[in-house]
Scaffold this motif. Structure first.
Motif, PDB file in Angstrom:
ATOM      1  N   LEU A 119       0.849  -1.192   0.000  1.00 32.54           N
ATOM      2  CA  LEU A 119       0.000   0.000   0.000  1.00 32.54           C
ATOM      3  C   LEU A 119       0.885   1.243   0.000  1.00 32.54           C
ATOM      4  O   LEU A 119       1.830   1.328   0.785  1.00 32.54           O
ATOM      5  CB  LEU A 119      -0.909   0.004   1.228  1.00 32.54           C
ATOM      6  CG  LEU A 119      -1.931  -1.135   1.314  1.00 32.54           C
ATOM      7  CD1 LEU A 119      -2.641  -1.108   2.664  1.00 32.54           C
ATOM      8  CD2 LEU A 119      -2.942  -1.044   0.179  1.00 32.54           C
ATOM      9  N   LYS A 120       0.565   2.184  -0.873  1.00 33.09           N
ATOM     10  CA  LYS A 120       1.394   3.386  -0.958  1.00 33.09           C
ATOM     11  C   LYS A 120       0.897   4.509  -0.058  1.00 33.09           C
ATOM     12  O   LYS A 120       1.656   5.396   0.308  1.00 33.09           O
ATOM     13  CB  LYS A 120       1.446   3.881  -2.405  1.00 33.09           C
ATOM     14  CG  LYS A 120       2.207   2.954  -3.342  1.00 33.09           C
ATOM     15  CD  LYS A 120       2.286   3.559  -4.723  1.00 33.09           C
ATOM     16  CE  LYS A 120       3.087   2.682  -5.672  1.00 33.09           C
ATOM     17  NZ  LYS A 120       3.142   3.262  -7.036  1.00 33.09           N
ATOM     18  N   GLN A 121      -0.394   4.483   0.233  1.00 31.66           N
ATOM     19  CA  GLN A 121      -0.957   5.608   0.971  1.00 31.66           C
ATOM     20  C   GLN A 121      -2.159   5.170   1.794  1.00 31.66           C
ATOM     21  O   GLN A 121      -2.965   4.350   1.341  1.00 31.66           O
ATOM     22  CB  GLN A 121      -1.375   6.709  -0.008  1.00 31.66           C
ATOM     23  CG  GLN A 121      -1.682   8.028   0.660  1.00 31.66           C
ATOM     24  CD  GLN A 121      -1.695   9.167  -0.343  1.00 31.66           C
ATOM     25  OE1 GLN A 121      -1.731   8.950  -1.538  1.00 31.66           O
ATOM     26  NE2 GLN A 121      -1.665  10.389   0.148  1.00 31.66           N
ATOM     27  N   GLY A 122      -2.300   5.724   2.982  1.00 31.49           N
ATOM     28  CA  GLY A 122      -3.439   5.433   3.833  1.00 31.49           C
ATOM     29  C   GLY A 122      -4.578   6.403   3.601  1.00 31.49           C
ATOM     30  O   GLY A 122      -4.742   6.938   2.506  1.00 31.49           O
ATOM     31  N   ILE A 123      -5.359   6.617   4.645  1.00 30.04           N
ATOM     32  CA  ILE A 123      -6.522   7.489   4.553  1.00 30.04           C
ATOM     33  C   ILE A 123      -6.262   8.742   5.364  1.00 30.04           C
ATOM     34  O   ILE A 123      -5.886   8.663   6.536  1.00 30.04           O
ATOM     35  CB  ILE A 123      -7.791   6.785   5.085  1.00 30.04           C
ATOM     36  CG1 ILE A 123      -8.096   5.545   4.240  1.00 30.04           C
ATOM     37  CG2 ILE A 123      -8.972   7.741   5.089  1.00 30.04           C
ATOM     38  CD1 ILE A 123      -9.224   4.700   4.798  1.00 30.04           C
ATOM     39  N   GLY A 124      -6.472   9.896   4.751  1.00 25.95           N
ATOM     40  CA  GLY A 124      -6.295  11.168   5.437  1.00 25.95           C
ATOM     41  C   GLY A 124      -7.631  11.737   5.874  1.00 25.95           C
ATOM     42  O   GLY A 124      -8.615  11.673   5.154  1.00 25.95           O
ATOM     43  N   ILE A 125      -7.657  12.246   7.081  1.00 24.65           N
ATOM     44  CA  ILE A 125      -8.859  12.869   7.622  1.00 24.65           C
ATOM     45  C   ILE A 125      -8.482  14.278   8.045  1.00 24.65           C
ATOM     46  O   ILE A 125      -7.459  14.478   8.703  1.00 24.65           O
ATOM     47  CB  ILE A 125      -9.374  12.108   8.866  1.00 24.65           C
ATOM     48  CG1 ILE A 125      -9.564  10.630   8.549  1.00 24.65           C
ATOM     49  CG2 ILE A 125     -10.655  12.730   9.395  1.00 24.65           C
ATOM     50  CD1 ILE A 125      -9.610   9.765   9.788  1.00 24.65           C
ATOM     51  N   GLU A 126      -9.293  15.255   7.667  1.00 25.96           N
ATOM     52  CA  GLU A 126      -8.994  16.619   8.078  1.00 25.96           C
ATOM     53  C   GLU A 126      -9.799  16.971   9.318  1.00 25.96           C
ATOM     54  O   GLU A 126     -11.030  16.881   9.318  1.00 25.96           O
ATOM     55  CB  GLU A 126      -9.309  17.608   6.959  1.00 25.96           C
ATOM     56  CG  GLU A 126      -8.885  19.023   7.296  1.00 25.96           C
ATOM     57  CD  GLU A 126      -9.156  20.003   6.166  1.00 25.96           C
ATOM     58  OE1 GLU A 126      -8.788  21.179   6.323  1.00 25.96           O
ATOM     59  OE2 GLU A 126      -9.730  19.591   5.155  1.00 25.96           O
ATOM     60  N   ALA A 127      -9.116  17.325  10.374  1.00 25.17           N
ATOM     61  CA  ALA A 127      -9.785  17.778  11.585  1.00 25.17           C
ATOM     62  C   ALA A 127      -9.998  19.285  11.467  1.00 25.17           C
ATOM     63  O   ALA A 127      -9.045  20.040  11.320  1.00 25.17           O
ATOM     64  CB  ALA A 127      -8.934  17.453  12.805  1.00 25.17           C
ATOM     65  N   LEU A 161     -11.245  22.896  12.864  1.00 25.35           N
ATOM     66  CA  LEU A 161     -11.541  23.666  14.064  1.00 25.35           C
ATOM     67  C   LEU A 161     -12.689  24.612  13.762  1.00 25.35           C
ATOM     68  O   LEU A 161     -12.661  25.349  12.771  1.00 25.35           O
ATOM     69  CB  LEU A 161     -10.300  24.467  14.476  1.00 25.35           C
ATOM     70  CG  LEU A 161     -10.390  25.242  15.778  1.00 25.35           C
ATOM     71  CD1 LEU A 161     -10.437  24.277  16.956  1.00 25.35           C
ATOM     72  CD2 LEU A 161      -9.202  26.174  15.910  1.00 25.35           C
ATOM     73  N   GLY A 162     -13.724  24.586  14.601  1.00 26.55           N
ATOM     74  CA  GLY A 162     -14.861  25.487  14.389  1.00 26.55           C
ATOM     75  C   GLY A 162     -14.516  26.913  14.784  1.00 26.55           C
ATOM     76  O   GLY A 162     -13.392  27.209  15.207  1.00 26.55           O
ATOM     77  N   SER A 163     -15.459  27.809  14.602  1.00 27.48           N
ATOM     78  CA  SER A 163     -15.228  29.204  14.988  1.00 27.48           C
ATOM     79  C   SER A 163     -16.470  29.757  15.664  1.00 27.48           C
ATOM     80  O   SER A 163     -17.555  29.207  15.538  1.00 27.48           O
ATOM     81  CB  SER A 163     -14.875  30.046  13.761  1.00 27.48           C
ATOM     82  OG  SER A 163     -15.918  29.970  12.818  1.00 27.48           O
TER      83      SER A 163
END
Lengths: 67, 156
Positions: free
Chosen positions: A54-62, A64-66
């Motif tokens: 596998l070359k790449q996993g899974i990215g998740i963007e966290a 921040l609210g405002s």
């Protein structure tokens, strides 16, 4: 060299590789590099091992609210 | 100087470490409250005809592969490297390849689910690859580089 084989009955046995026809292939794309090792007996695949890199996993963007 | 809002980079890896508890949850004991043990992560394979995806909240046997040498639920993932932070991204990758040895899996499969077998088999994620079958052989999934752009889990 002894190779694990399945002659179609679901039982894993061992055969000498001199009795088998080898076939190696590699598939590569953006997400994986896959190496396949096959051995055939009378044109039938009796051993197939696969190595997937596998070359790449899974990215998740966290986010921040405002206020 | 100016202030800028951001999630703490360290928080992103600490979430994966279970350091923050922002709500109530039912957990299986990790032996110690102050030095909890690492959960056991497992990896199960799924048929190409299955519909396993991000909506799965836990391991399911529905659509899982079956065959000689394969045990339902899959194999235990080697997890010797704790989640960490790379730049501003929280990252985690198993520390060794996931290996299914001496199996015959005649029906095509194309996905693996990582799940937490310690915590009620809670799902972590589903990863797909090119459809494969295995005959009296070994299926090996080698992990990507554990960095901010390749890690198996990147929390950016």
């Amino acid at each position: 060299m002894l190779i694990n084989v399945d002659l179609g009955d679901g039982v894993i046995r061992q055969m000498d590789d001199s009795e088998l026809t080898p076939n190696h292939s590699t598939i590569e794309n953006d997400s994986e590099r896959t190496q396949v090792t096959e051995f055939q007996l009378d044109g039938k695949v009796v051993h197939r091992s696969v190595h997937v890199h596998l070359k790449q996993g899974i990215g998740i963007e966290a986010v921040l609210g405002s206020f | 100087m100016a202030n800028s809002q951001a999630l703490a980079s360290s928080f992103k890896s600490e979430v994966m470490l279970g350091k923050h508890q922002l709500g109530t949850v039912t957990l299986t004991s990790r032996t110690s409250l102050t030095a909890p043990t690492t959960d056991t992560i497992k990896a199960a394979l799924y048929l190409a005809s299955a519909t396993t995806n991000g909506s799965n909240t836990a391991y399911t046997a529905t659509g899982e592969v079956s065959g000689t040498g394969y045990t339902a639920g899959g194999v235990t993932v080697t997890n010797a490297t704790a989640p960490s932070t790379s730049g501003t991204t929280g990252i985690w990758t198993p520390s060794a390849s996931i290996v299914y040895s001496s199996v015959t899996l005649s029906t095509a499969f194309d996905a693996v689910m990582l799940y937490n077998s310690t915590q009620g088999n809670a799902a972590i994620g589903v990863y797909t690859f090119g459809s494969q079958t295995i005959t009296a052989g070994t299926f090996t999934l080698t992990m990507p580089t554990n960095d901010a752009t390749h890690a198996l889990i990147q929390l950016a």
